[in-house]
Design a protein around this motif. Structure first.
Motif, PDB file in Angstrom:
ATOM      1  N   PHE A   1      50.191  -2.346  33.033  1.00 51.43           N
ATOM      2  CA  PHE A   1      50.397  -0.946  33.406  1.00 51.43           C
ATOM      3  C   PHE A   1      51.755  -0.415  32.962  1.00 51.43           C
ATOM      4  O   PHE A   1      52.063   0.754  33.182  1.00 51.43           O
ATOM      5  CB  PHE A   1      50.258  -0.784  34.926  1.00 51.43           C
ATOM      6  N   ARG A   2      52.564  -1.310  32.372  1.00 51.75           N
ATOM      7  CA  ARG A   2      53.918  -0.951  31.941  1.00 51.75           C
ATOM      8  C   ARG A   2      54.676  -0.264  33.072  1.00 51.75           C
ATOM      9  O   ARG A   2      55.320   0.775  32.895  1.00 51.75           O
ATOM     10  CB  ARG A   2      53.856  -0.057  30.691  1.00 51.75           C
ATOM     11  N   ASN A   3      54.581  -0.905  34.247  1.00 51.22           N
ATOM     12  CA  ASN A   3      55.196  -0.344  35.456  1.00 51.22           C
ATOM     13  C   ASN A   3      55.677  -1.497  36.332  1.00 51.22           C
ATOM     14  O   ASN A   3      54.877  -2.347  36.722  1.00 51.22           O
ATOM     15  CB  ASN A   3      54.180   0.517  36.212  1.00 51.22           C
ATOM     16  N   PRO A   4      56.960  -1.556  36.683  1.00 52.09           N
ATOM     17  CA  PRO A   4      57.489  -2.703  37.434  1.00 52.09           C
ATOM     18  C   PRO A   4      57.151  -2.694  38.922  1.00 52.09           C
ATOM     19  O   PRO A   4      57.498  -3.644  39.616  1.00 52.09           O
ATOM     20  CB  PRO A   4      59.005  -2.580  37.232  1.00 52.09           C
ATOM     21  N   ILE A   5      56.512  -1.631  39.415  1.00 53.48           N
ATOM     22  CA  ILE A   5      56.183  -1.596  40.841  1.00 53.48           C
ATOM     23  C   ILE A   5      54.672  -1.669  41.068  1.00 53.48           C
ATOM     24  O   ILE A   5      54.129  -1.121  42.019  1.00 53.48           O
ATOM     25  CB  ILE A   5      56.782  -0.357  41.552  1.00 53.48           C
ATOM     26  N   VAL A   6      53.997  -2.383  40.175  1.00 54.75           N
ATOM     27  CA  VAL A   6      52.557  -2.622  40.302  1.00 54.75           C
ATOM     28  C   VAL A   6      52.346  -4.090  40.639  1.00 54.75           C
ATOM     29  O   VAL A   6      53.065  -4.965  40.157  1.00 54.75           O
ATOM     30  CB  VAL A   6      51.829  -2.263  38.991  1.00 54.75           C
TER      31      VAL A   6
ATOM     32  N   PHE B   1      35.434  -7.274  37.596  1.00 52.02           N
ATOM     33  CA  PHE B   1      34.415  -6.776  36.662  1.00 52.02           C
ATOM     34  C   PHE B   1      34.040  -5.325  36.966  1.00 52.02           C
ATOM     35  O   PHE B   1      33.845  -4.519  36.050  1.00 52.02           O
ATOM     36  CB  PHE B   1      33.169  -7.658  36.725  1.00 52.02           C
ATOM     37  N   ILE B   2      33.942  -4.985  38.255  1.00 50.93           N
ATOM     38  CA  ILE B   2      33.600  -3.610  38.651  1.00 50.93           C
ATOM     39  C   ILE B   2      34.689  -2.640  38.187  1.00 50.93           C
ATOM     40  O   ILE B   2      34.409  -1.569  37.626  1.00 50.93           O
ATOM     41  CB  ILE B   2      33.401  -3.523  40.169  1.00 50.93           C
ATOM     42  N   ILE B   3      35.936  -3.008  38.430  1.00 45.10           N
ATOM     43  CA  ILE B   3      37.059  -2.161  38.032  1.00 45.10           C
ATOM     44  C   ILE B   3      37.067  -1.972  36.522  1.00 45.10           C
ATOM     45  O   ILE B   3      37.243  -0.855  36.021  1.00 45.10           O
ATOM     46  CB  ILE B   3      38.381  -2.793  38.512  1.00 45.10           C
ATOM     47  N   PHE B   4      36.847  -3.061  35.815  1.00 48.47           N
ATOM     48  CA  PHE B   4      36.852  -3.008  34.355  1.00 48.47           C
ATOM     49  C   PHE B   4      35.697  -2.146  33.841  1.00 48.47           C
ATOM     50  O   PHE B   4      35.855  -1.377  32.887  1.00 48.47           O
ATOM     51  CB  PHE B   4      36.748  -4.423  33.792  1.00 48.47           C
ATOM     52  N   PHE B   5      34.536  -2.223  34.491  1.00 54.15           N
ATOM     53  CA  PHE B   5      33.365  -1.446  34.081  1.00 54.15           C
ATOM     54  C   PHE B   5      33.619   0.057  34.194  1.00 54.15           C
ATOM     55  O   PHE B   5      33.307   0.829  33.283  1.00 54.15           O
ATOM     56  CB  PHE B   5      32.156  -1.845  34.934  1.00 54.15           C
ATOM     57  N   PHE B   6      34.195   0.480  35.311  1.00 52.43           N
ATOM     58  CA  PHE B   6      34.409   1.908  35.529  1.00 52.43           C
ATOM     59  C   PHE B   6      35.575   2.457  34.705  1.00 52.43           C
ATOM     60  O   PHE B   6      35.662   3.669  34.498  1.00 52.43           O
ATOM     61  CB  PHE B   6      34.659   2.191  37.015  1.00 52.43           C
ATOM     62  N   ALA B   7      36.454   1.581  34.249  1.00 58.29           N
ATOM     63  CA  ALA B   7      37.598   2.047  33.465  1.00 58.29           C
ATOM     64  C   ALA B   7      37.312   2.067  31.968  1.00 58.29           C
ATOM     65  O   ALA B   7      38.123   2.581  31.200  1.00 58.29           O
ATOM     66  CB  ALA B   7      38.813   1.164  33.745  1.00 58.29           C
ATOM     67  N   LYS B   8      36.165   1.535  31.578  1.00 63.58           N
ATOM     68  CA  LYS B   8      35.853   1.436  30.149  1.00 63.58           C
ATOM     69  C   LYS B   8      34.900   2.555  29.740  1.00 63.58           C
ATOM     70  O   LYS B   8      33.878   2.797  30.388  1.00 63.58           O
ATOM     71  CB  LYS B   8      35.218   0.082  29.844  1.00 63.58           C
TER      72      LYS B   8
ATOM     73  N   ASP C   1      40.843   2.562  29.611  1.00 55.93           N
ATOM     74  CA  ASP C   1      41.987   3.401  29.954  1.00 55.93           C
ATOM     75  C   ASP C   1      42.764   2.762  31.109  1.00 55.93           C
ATOM     76  O   ASP C   1      42.196   2.503  32.177  1.00 55.93           O
ATOM     77  CB  ASP C   1      41.512   4.801  30.341  1.00 55.93           C
ATOM     78  N   VAL C   2      44.051   2.512  30.901  1.00 56.59           N
ATOM     79  CA  VAL C   2      44.869   1.844  31.906  1.00 56.59           C
ATOM     80  C   VAL C   2      44.986   2.685  33.178  1.00 56.59           C
ATOM     81  O   VAL C   2      44.933   2.166  34.298  1.00 56.59           O
ATOM     82  CB  VAL C   2      46.269   1.521  31.336  1.00 56.59           C
ATOM     83  N   PHE C   3      45.124   3.981  33.013  1.00 56.20           N
ATOM     84  CA  PHE C   3      45.214   4.862  34.178  1.00 56.20           C
ATOM     85  C   PHE C   3      43.922   4.834  34.988  1.00 56.20           C
ATOM     86  O   PHE C   3      43.945   4.816  36.223  1.00 56.20           O
ATOM     87  CB  PHE C   3      45.525   6.292  33.733  1.00 56.20           C
TER      88      PHE C   3
END
Length: 328
Positions: free
Chosen positions: A75-80, A127-134, A140-142
């Motif tokens: 996420f290129r974010n140090p607070i994740v 897998f669920i998270i990856f499915f909805f983000a693709k 999309d990282v966001f």
């Protein structure tokens, strides 16, 4: 380079020191001479309870910190940390199902099944998270972060329902599991799940350079020859497997994946060739030492180590937010 070398060496020494100190801490006072008699109670407690617990603490702490470093790189974010993308919530939900509904479902009617079911929950949520983000062949990282937040909300709502219908014994087991503890450590658990804990040590050198390039941005990484989509897929799967194994065995232990990589990053910088393995070492040492201290604070009882990490990690998290706001 010298600074990085000395910090890595310090982390190795600290982890060894934490293991030695933790082996001496507990409700039972064990002297080194007691270990010479293999039939003594002290010897059995040391080798059958404390040593597996120390090893598990190092492996779990290391894996959580390593996963946090991966998530922050993705996420290129140090607070994740991995908890924000729903994997921890998935483990918790499936463990809650096993605890509350286990008596009525024969397949879930054992402690070991609770562990396995929780692990499946972590993998499933990733897998669920990856499915909805693709979408259209692109992840999309966001959208990954938003999907994780949604999965978190759904899982914790379902956990609330299960808590409401649970009886007193189930509710207590559920509460204890969610507090996080290394008390269930055993040689059997280590043997079955060790592959998921040592996997980071072999994977890190293979993805470190790609993560260094990915920090520059997705477009820049593509131009420099990095397969961005493949990297994101591998990172999500690795986080899911690693965190799933940790949470399924010890319950919820928060803030290790957030604080440790950030501490390492402040000392040795963003280079993932060193960041990943150093985070693993420092995370393992910190969790091992914290667990040892938790065993003696209210001896002969013990404080769940997940409570201790949350108490220590929360102020650190608030300081990160404050520091970030000051730079805006």
């Amino acid at each position: 380079m010298k600074k990085k070398f000395f910090f890595i060496l310090s982390c190795i020494i600290f982890t060894i020191f934490s293991a030695i100190i933790s082996s001496l801490l507990g409700a039972m006072n064990i002297r080194w001479e007691d270990l010479l008699n293999t039939d003594s109670i002290e010897s059995r407690v040391f080798f059958e309870l404390r040593i597996p617990r120390i090893i598990l603490g190092i492996l779990v702490g290391g894996s959580l910190a390593w996963s946090g470093a991966l998530a922050q790189g993705l996420f290129r974010n140090p607070i994740v940390d991995p908890g924000l993308i729903g994997i921890t919530a998935g483990c918790s939900l499936f463990a809650s199902i096993a605890i509350v509904l286990g008596a009525s479902i024969p397949l879930l009617h054992s402690i070991w099944s609770t562990v396995v079911f929780s692990f499946i929950g972590g993998i499933s949520s990733s897998f669920i998270i990856f499915f909805f983000a693709k979408s259209k062949g692109r992840t999309d990282v966001f959208s990954l972060l938003l999907s994780g937040i949604a999965v978190n909300a759904i899982c914790f709502s379902a956990i609330g329902i299960l808590s409401y219908i649970a009886n007193e014994a189930q509710l207590r087991n559920l509460s204890l599991w969610n507090m996080g503890s290394l008390g269930g450590a055993s040689w059997s658990n280590l043997k079955s799940f060790s592959i998921f804990f040592v996997l980071p040590l072999f994977i890190s050198p293979l993805i470190a350079k790609q993560l260094n390039v990915f920090i520059l941005g997705e477009r820049e990484a593509n131009h420099l020859g990095v397969s961005v989509e493949f990297l994101k897929t591998i990172v999500i799967l690795l986080i899911g497997v690693s965190v799933g194994a940790c949470i399924s065995l010890v319950g919820n232990i928060g803030f290790v994946g957030l604080a440790v990589p950030h501490i390492v990053r402040m000392v040795i910088g963003q280079d993932y060739r060193y960041l990943l393995l150093t985070s693993y070492l420092l995370g393992g040492g910190l969790l091992c030492l914290a667990d040892g201290i938790c065993r003696i604070v209210i001896a002969p009882s013990e404080i769940p180590v997940g409570i201790a990490t949350a108490l220590l990690g929360s102020p650190f998290f608030l300081s990160l937010i404050r520091k970030r706001m000051n730079h805006i």
